[in-house]
Scaffold this motif. Structure first.
Motif, mmCIF file in Angstrom:
data_model
loop_
_atom_site.group_PDB
_atom_site.id
_atom_site.type_symbol
_atom_site.label_atom_id
_atom_site.label_comp_id
_atom_site.label_asym_id
_atom_site.label_seq_id
_atom_site.Cartn_x
_atom_site.Cartn_y
_atom_site.Cartn_z
ATOM 1 N N GLU A 178 52.577 3.515 -14.107
ATOM 2 C CA GLU A 178 53.173 2.502 -14.990
ATOM 3 C C GLU A 178 54.024 1.520 -14.179
ATOM 4 O O GLU A 178 53.975 0.299 -14.403
ATOM 5 C CB GLU A 178 54.041 3.177 -16.058
ATOM 6 C CG GLU A 178 53.277 4.015 -17.068
ATOM 7 C CD GLU A 178 52.849 5.367 -16.510
ATOM 8 O OE1 GLU A 178 53.338 5.744 -15.412
ATOM 9 O OE2 GLU A 178 52.008 6.020 -17.135
ATOM 10 N N GLY A 179 54.792 2.049 -13.244
ATOM 11 C CA GLY A 179 55.608 1.186 -12.400
ATOM 12 C C GLY A 179 54.757 0.253 -11.561
ATOM 13 O O GLY A 179 55.093 -0.924 -11.372
ATOM 14 N N PHE A 180 53.646 0.767 -11.052
ATOM 15 C CA PHE A 180 52.724 -0.063 -10.278
ATOM 16 C C PHE A 180 52.124 -1.168 -11.146
ATOM 17 O O PHE A 180 52.032 -2.329 -10.725
ATOM 18 C CB PHE A 180 51.616 0.817 -9.690
ATOM 19 C CG PHE A 180 50.380 0.062 -9.316
ATOM 20 C CD1 PHE A 180 50.401 -0.921 -8.332
ATOM 21 C CD2 PHE A 180 49.179 0.314 -9.966
ATOM 22 C CE1 PHE A 180 49.256 -1.626 -7.986
ATOM 23 C CE2 PHE A 180 48.026 -0.389 -9.631
ATOM 24 C CZ PHE A 180 48.075 -1.362 -8.642
ATOM 25 N N ALA A 181 51.698 -0.805 -12.365
ATOM 26 C CA ALA A 181 51.081 -1.788 -13.270
ATOM 27 C C ALA A 181 52.054 -2.923 -13.571
ATOM 28 O O ALA A 181 51.680 -4.101 -13.578
ATOM 29 C CB ALA A 181 50.635 -1.104 -14.554
ATOM 30 N N ARG A 182 53.329 -2.561 -13.790
ATOM 31 C CA ARG A 182 54.340 -3.597 -14.071
ATOM 32 C C ARG A 182 54.558 -4.497 -12.860
ATOM 33 O O ARG A 182 54.675 -5.722 -12.990
ATOM 34 C CB ARG A 182 55.656 -2.933 -14.484
ATOM 35 C CG ARG A 182 55.660 -2.324 -15.864
ATOM 36 C CD ARG A 182 57.082 -2.024 -16.324
ATOM 37 N NE ARG A 182 57.736 -1.083 -15.436
ATOM 38 C CZ ARG A 182 57.703 0.239 -15.598
ATOM 39 N NH1 ARG A 182 57.043 0.767 -16.610
ATOM 40 N NH2 ARG A 182 58.352 1.027 -14.755
ATOM 41 N N ALA A 183 54.619 -3.886 -11.684
ATOM 42 C CA ALA A 183 54.840 -4.669 -10.463
ATOM 43 C C ALA A 183 53.683 -5.627 -10.211
ATOM 44 O O ALA A 183 53.887 -6.779 -9.803
ATOM 45 C CB ALA A 183 55.013 -3.728 -9.270
ATOM 46 N N PHE A 184 52.456 -5.152 -10.438
ATOM 47 C CA PHE A 184 51.279 -5.997 -10.206
ATOM 48 C C PHE A 184 51.265 -7.171 -11.196
ATOM 49 O O PHE A 184 51.017 -8.326 -10.809
ATOM 50 C CB PHE A 184 49.998 -5.178 -10.352
ATOM 51 C CG PHE A 184 48.753 -5.951 -10.035
ATOM 52 C CD1 PHE A 184 48.289 -6.043 -8.722
ATOM 53 C CD2 PHE A 184 48.042 -6.621 -11.024
ATOM 54 C CE1 PHE A 184 47.151 -6.781 -8.413
ATOM 55 C CE2 PHE A 184 46.899 -7.353 -10.725
ATOM 56 C CZ PHE A 184 46.460 -7.432 -9.417
ATOM 57 N N TYR A 185 51.523 -6.888 -12.464
ATOM 58 C CA TYR A 185 51.496 -7.948 -13.477
ATOM 59 C C TYR A 185 52.603 -8.972 -13.229
ATOM 60 O O TYR A 185 52.408 -10.181 -13.409
ATOM 61 C CB TYR A 185 51.648 -7.337 -14.873
ATOM 62 C CG TYR A 185 51.478 -8.355 -15.983
ATOM 63 C CD1 TYR A 185 50.211 -8.717 -16.437
ATOM 64 C CD2 TYR A 185 52.589 -8.979 -16.560
ATOM 65 C CE1 TYR A 185 50.052 -9.656 -17.448
ATOM 66 C CE2 TYR A 185 52.443 -9.917 -17.553
ATOM 67 C CZ TYR A 185 51.164 -10.258 -17.995
ATOM 68 O OH TYR A 185 51.011 -11.208 -18.976
ATOM 69 N N LYS A 186 53.774 -8.484 -12.779
ATOM 70 C CA LYS A 186 54.898 -9.382 -12.522
ATOM 71 C C LYS A 186 54.576 -10.366 -11.407
ATOM 72 O O LYS A 186 54.963 -11.536 -11.480
ATOM 73 C CB LYS A 186 56.130 -8.551 -12.152
ATOM 74 C CG LYS A 186 57.387 -9.386 -11.928
ATOM 75 C CD LYS A 186 58.582 -8.502 -11.629
ATOM 76 C CE LYS A 186 59.833 -9.348 -11.390
ATOM 77 N NZ LYS A 186 61.029 -8.497 -11.104
ATOM 78 N N LYS A 187 53.829 -9.901 -10.408
ATOM 79 C CA LYS A 187 53.516 -10.768 -9.271
ATOM 80 C C LYS A 187 52.301 -11.658 -9.547
ATOM 81 O O LYS A 187 52.284 -12.835 -9.205
ATOM 82 C CB LYS A 187 53.274 -9.928 -8.012
ATOM 83 C CG LYS A 187 52.909 -10.763 -6.787
ATOM 84 C CD LYS A 187 52.902 -9.966 -5.509
ATOM 85 C CE LYS A 187 52.364 -10.766 -4.324
ATOM 86 N NZ LYS A 187 53.070 -12.032 -4.119
ATOM 87 N N GLU A 188 51.258 -11.081 -10.169
ATOM 88 C CA GLU A 188 49.987 -11.809 -10.319
ATOM 89 C C GLU A 188 49.778 -12.404 -11.703
ATOM 90 O O GLU A 188 48.832 -13.182 -11.911
ATOM 91 C CB GLU A 188 48.819 -10.861 -9.983
ATOM 92 C CG GLU A 188 48.864 -10.283 -8.575
ATOM 93 C CD GLU A 188 48.805 -11.356 -7.515
ATOM 94 O OE1 GLU A 188 48.085 -12.367 -7.715
ATOM 95 O OE2 GLU A 188 49.496 -11.210 -6.485
ATOM 96 N N ILE A 199 48.592 -11.068 -14.291
ATOM 97 C CA ILE A 199 47.305 -10.635 -14.820
ATOM 98 C C ILE A 199 47.233 -9.116 -14.680
ATOM 99 O O ILE A 199 47.797 -8.554 -13.747
ATOM 100 C CB ILE A 199 46.125 -11.295 -14.053
ATOM 101 C CG1 ILE A 199 44.796 -10.941 -14.709
ATOM 102 C CG2 ILE A 199 46.109 -10.894 -12.584
ATOM 103 C CD1 ILE A 199 43.613 -11.684 -14.104
ATOM 104 N N LYS A 200 46.579 -8.475 -15.627
ATOM 105 C CA LYS A 200 46.431 -7.024 -15.533
ATOM 106 C C LYS A 200 45.467 -6.672 -14.408
ATOM 107 O O LYS A 200 44.558 -7.438 -14.083
ATOM 108 C CB LYS A 200 45.922 -6.451 -16.855
ATOM 109 C CG LYS A 200 46.926 -6.545 -17.990
ATOM 110 C CD LYS A 200 46.382 -5.889 -19.254
ATOM 111 C CE LYS A 200 47.411 -5.934 -20.381
ATOM 112 N NZ LYS A 200 46.898 -5.307 -21.621
#
Length: 365
Positions: A340-350, A352-353
């Motif tokens: 979940e933490g990874f998914a949030r970090a990825f979406y925050k930067k890119e 996009i899911k």
């Protein structure tokens, strides 16, 4: 000495260790949040307690029976062995055994249980101290051999793999810790085959003396560097970067180590923190935080997240098999402990899911 069986060499060792103990107390009070100093203080104290017990017990001249004396002596020895392993694990951030049996708490329970089953019970049955000693010490002999091989190999690997990322004193501390581990591993051997106080205490404390000397030298070296830096700041010399108040030489050193850290993809390791990195670099977390903020324009957490996600994007482009990993597997692969933490970090930067990003890459091919 003093009407006891304590030999002069044991007394001298205890005397100097007590002096170091008081000096270490001052070091601890000067920086109470430094857990390494506290751990070393406790280590000194346990060595002193063991040396006192080893020097006094067992003795027929003392106003107590032999059995309680052996109990006190072996309790101090078990405490020393267990805490020494704990100290090594924490100081070098290692966990060499996957087997739960070799972790600190199970090790304490194992040695304590072995002492009750193999020493106390046989003694009450046969009233033979020598038999009880041999039965019990067979367990520490086996455990000491396992730890010497496994933990020793880990320390040797740390020394060999270090390519200048850490300070020279860090390598010296690895060497001295290995010597301390080796001499501690010899203790059950000496107790079984050559229980001579002078030999036992001298060999055991030789290893600790090596650790103590490198620790003190490392402490003095760091204190000298801090003094120089503070002096440079106060004088506002040309060697100081006035914006972040760190000597140019230190900035250059940390930037080089950060570049090496990035090139080796060490940001992919789980639970990498600024504290761990500062310890490896031989500096403090405040310097790294300020330099990352200035050089990279971001916080340390954002810096690590951005490195991981950039690595992920490059790998997703080149590795089709990697695209089929689960979210949790991908997160683990690049150093996240939480999907979940990874998914949030990825979406925050890119913005996009991840699933949509992977589909986008696949469609473009």
């Amino acid at each position: 000495m003093f009407g006891t069986q304590m030999q002069s060499v044991t007394f001298v060792i205890i005397f100097f260790q007590i002096l170091v103990l008081f000096a270490q107390l001052l070091f601890v009070f000067s920086r109470l949040n430094d857990l390494s100093r506290i751990r070393f203080l406790v280590l000194i104290l346990i060595y002193i307690i063991y040396n006192i017990c080893s020097g006094l017990f067992p003795s027929e001249n003392l106003p107590m029976s032999i059995l309680p004396q052996y109990i006190l002596a072996y309790i101090s020895g078990i405490s020393l062995a267990v805490y020494f392993i704990y100290y090594i694990y924490k100081e070098f951030n290692i966990s060499p055994f996957k087997n739960l049996f070799f972790r600190v708490k199970p090790l304490l329970f194992t040695l304590s249980g072995a002492f009750i089953v193999l020493f106390l019970i046989p003694y009450y049955i046969y009233e033979n101290i020598q038999l009880s000693r041999v039965l019990f010490l067979s367990i520490p002999l086996v455990i000491a051999s396992a730890f010497l091989i496994k933990v020793g190999n880990i320390l040797i690997t740390l020394y060999i793999k270090d390519k200048g990322e850490n300070s020279t004193m860090y390598k010296y501390r690895i060497i001295s810790s290995y010597i301390g581990l080796f001499t501690l591993s010899l203790l059950p051997v000496m107790l079984v085959f050559a229980n001579y106080q002078c030999l036992k205490v001298s060999v055991l404390n030789f290893g600790f003396a090596a650790m103590m000397i490198t620790y003190i030298i490392d402490f003095i070296s760091k204190a000298q560097k801090e003094t120089i830096i503070l002096s440079q700041i106060s004088k506002k010399t040309a060697a100081i970067n006035p914006e972040i108040l760190i000597a140019d030489e230190i900035i250059k050193d940390i930037v080089e180590k950060l570049n090496l850290f990035e090139n080796r993809h060490e940001y992919l390791k789980a639970k990498i923190t600024i504290t761990i990195l500062a310890k490896r670099f031989g500096t403090n977390s405040k310097y790294i935080s300020q330099i990352v903020n200035k050089q990279k324009g971001k916080s340390f957490t954002q810096y690590i997240n951005d490195l991981r996600i950039t690595y992920l994007k490059d790998r997703l482009k080149d590795d089709k098999k990697f695209r089929n990993y689960t979210l949790k597997a991908i997160a683990t692969e690049i150093g996240y402990t939480s999907a979940e933490g990874f998914a949030r970090a990825f979406y925050k930067k890119e913005h996009i899911k991840l699933s949509e990003y992977i589909k986008k890459i696949t469609d473009n091919e």
